[in-house]
Scaffold this active site. Structure first.
Site, PDB file in Angstrom:
ATOM      1  N   SER A  45      -2.378   0.513  -8.454  1.00 22.82           N
ATOM      2  CA  SER A  45      -3.424   1.664  -8.668  1.00 22.82           C
ATOM      3  C   SER A  45      -2.939   3.101  -8.461  1.00 22.82           C
ATOM      4  O   SER A  45      -3.646   3.997  -9.039  1.00 22.82           O
ATOM      5  CB  SER A  45      -4.288   1.350  -7.524  1.00 22.82           C
ATOM      6  OG  SER A  45      -3.785   1.671  -5.935  1.00 22.82           O
ATOM      7  N   LYS A  92      -4.111   6.488  -1.466  1.00 22.77           N
ATOM      8  CA  LYS A  92      -5.184   7.127  -2.770  1.00 22.77           C
ATOM      9  C   LYS A  92      -5.256   8.557  -2.589  1.00 22.77           C
ATOM     10  O   LYS A  92      -5.162   9.251  -1.569  1.00 22.77           O
ATOM     11  CB  LYS A  92      -6.624   6.519  -2.216  1.00 22.77           C
ATOM     12  CG  LYS A  92      -6.615   5.029  -2.619  1.00 22.77           C
ATOM     13  CD  LYS A  92      -6.587   4.433  -3.948  1.00 22.77           C
ATOM     14  CE  LYS A  92      -6.900   2.923  -4.194  1.00 22.77           C
ATOM     15  NZ  LYS A  92      -5.781   2.282  -3.464  1.00 22.77           N
TER      16      LYS A  92
END
Length: 212
Positions: free
Chosen positions: A127, A165
């Protein structure tokens, strides 16, 4: 500044290098004097000369801890290593840097990675590939309980799942964004996300290098 040393000064410098390499600590003046068979005063005077010649740097006028310096005047490599734990299983209620469940530890350059209680998380998944963070990498994190918009942070979701993230705080929710268009942004309530630290670097493991 000339760096020519007398035999006794060179002997002290060699002794310091050996002791720091073996123990990771600077010996006391008393111990150095005993090991070298000279007086406490003689060791202090020789240290002063080594400092004047740019070979060592002492913390404070009477500080015991000192750094050996390289030719560039920076801390020598022998004293630039530090061990950072790689967090494994997360224990509820504890910040990540305080976890006792270590998978392993890695050695990093202390001049590049400064600060207390650093920890590392192993990256899983793709990701964050757009930020150059690949699956299997180790994200080095500095403990922090907040993140600015756009920072890459280590966060704990619902007290269980640790992830890396980009962090964004919105009026009524937290948005965690990936760096890969195949992974949509994730939206959470304020009570679901705990910031644990800011990612300050990446260590690429040998298994990742083999894939590249």
């Amino acid at each position: 500044m000339k760096t020519e040393l007398s035999p006794r000064q060179q002997r002290l410098l060699d002794y310091l290098r050996e002791q720091i390499a073996e123990t990771g600590q600077t010996p006391s003046l008393r111990r150095a004097a005993g090991d070298l068979g000279v007086s406490h005063t003689a060791v202090a005077e020789m240290l002063k000369v080594l400092e004047q010649k740019g070979l060592v740097k002492r913390h404070g006028r009477y500080g015991r801890h000192l750094h050996l310096l390289n030719r560039a005047g920076a801390t020598a490599g022998i004293q630039r290593i530090r061990e950072v734990p790689v967090i494994g299983r997360i224990t509820a209620g504890l910040p990540m840097y305080a976890q006792q469940q270590w998978e392993e530890s890695i050695v990093v350059d202390a001049e590049l990675y400064k600060g207390d209680n650093l920890f590392a998380l192993r990256v899983k998944g793709d990701s964050m590939t757009g930020a150059g963070i690949l699956s299997g990498d180790l994200a080095i994190c500095r403990p922090r309980q907040y993140a600015a918009d756009g920072e890459i942070a280590a966060v704990l979701i619902n007290g269980e799942e640790a992830t890396i993230k980009r962090f964004f705080a919105r009026a009524d929710h937290i948005l965690l964004k990936s760096e890969n268009p195949d992974f949509p942004p994730q939206r959470y309530g304020f009570d679901q996300v705990l910031v644990q630290g800011r990612v300050i670097g990446i260590q690429r493991g040998p298994d990742v290098m083999q894939r590249l």
